[in-house]
Design a protein around this motif. Structure first.
Motif, mmCIF file in Angstrom:
data_model
loop_
_atom_site.group_PDB
_atom_site.id
_atom_site.type_symbol
_atom_site.label_atom_id
_atom_site.label_comp_id
_atom_site.label_asym_id
_atom_site.label_seq_id
_atom_site.Cartn_x
_atom_site.Cartn_y
_atom_site.Cartn_z
ATOM 1 N N LYS A 58 0.831 -1.210 0.000
ATOM 2 C CA LYS A 58 0.000 0.000 0.000
ATOM 3 C C LYS A 58 0.867 1.262 0.000
ATOM 4 O O LYS A 58 0.636 2.179 -0.786
ATOM 5 C CB LYS A 58 -0.923 -0.009 1.218
ATOM 6 N N VAL A 59 1.862 1.312 0.875
ATOM 7 C CA VAL A 59 2.671 2.527 0.974
ATOM 8 C C VAL A 59 3.655 2.659 -0.190
ATOM 9 O O VAL A 59 4.090 3.770 -0.495
ATOM 10 C CB VAL A 59 3.392 2.644 2.340
ATOM 11 N N LYS A 60 3.954 1.560 -0.834
ATOM 12 C CA LYS A 60 4.826 1.595 -2.009
ATOM 13 C C LYS A 60 4.210 2.485 -3.089
ATOM 14 O O LYS A 60 4.903 3.264 -3.741
ATOM 15 C CB LYS A 60 5.051 0.174 -2.539
ATOM 16 N N SER A 61 2.909 2.394 -3.257
ATOM 17 C CA SER A 61 2.218 3.214 -4.256
ATOM 18 C C SER A 61 2.358 4.697 -3.950
ATOM 19 O O SER A 61 2.549 5.509 -4.846
ATOM 20 C CB SER A 61 0.741 2.823 -4.318
ATOM 21 N N SER A 62 2.266 5.047 -2.676
ATOM 22 C CA SER A 62 2.418 6.447 -2.283
ATOM 23 C C SER A 62 3.824 6.949 -2.553
ATOM 24 O O SER A 62 4.005 8.082 -2.992
ATOM 25 C CB SER A 62 2.093 6.624 -0.798
ATOM 26 N N ALA A 63 4.801 6.118 -2.305
ATOM 27 C CA ALA A 63 6.190 6.510 -2.578
ATOM 28 C C ALA A 63 6.386 6.760 -4.069
ATOM 29 O O ALA A 63 7.050 7.718 -4.466
ATOM 30 C CB ALA A 63 7.145 5.428 -2.083
ATOM 31 N N ALA A 64 5.782 5.925 -4.879
ATOM 32 C CA ALA A 64 5.928 6.058 -6.328
ATOM 33 C C ALA A 64 5.321 7.363 -6.842
ATOM 34 O O ALA A 64 5.851 7.966 -7.786
ATOM 35 C CB ALA A 64 5.296 4.860 -7.025
#
Length: 120
Positions: A58-64
């Motif tokens: 989930k947080v990977k998407s925000s980082a991207a």
């Protein structure tokens, strides 16, 4: 300011340079970090590795979204390992890296917003 964690060109491209939109997604990101870091720690303590992996996803998407490719790659590795309960001893370092990277990125994001506002 020199931006080392975020990719300002990517942010401008993804948002069409809309300062209001950038501000809104930065606010959401800050809220997400404030919520997910303690959640990651709790999931680690509970040895709930599957949900820890799902949270990393989930947080990977925000980082991207902010062009934080280095963090996104680390979170992808963390996600896959956690979902398979592999390399468990590395999880505390992943979580710490996530927190520290995001704290630095938030400083940069706020500076970037201030820079954009001053150009208006």
């Amino acid at each position: 300011m020199e931006y080392k964690k975020i990719n300002t060109e990517y942010i401008l491209s993804a948002t069409g340079g809309d300062i209001s939109l950038i501000t809104d997604i930065v606010d959401l990101f800050i809220k997400q970090v404030d919520e997910t870091y303690p959640e990651m720690k709790n999931l680690l303590e509970a040895k709930d590795y599957l949900n820890l992996g799902l949270l990393a996803h989930k947080v990977k998407s925000s980082a991207a979204i902010f062009g934080m490719d280095e963090l996104a790659i680390m979170l992808k590795t963390f996600e896959l390992q956690a979902k398979n309960s592999e390399n468990v001893q590395a999880y505390p370092d992943y979580i710490s890296t996530y927190k520290n990277y995001c704290q630095d990125a938030i400083v940069e994001l706020n500076s970037f917003i201030n820079e954009l506002n001053s150009q208006q």
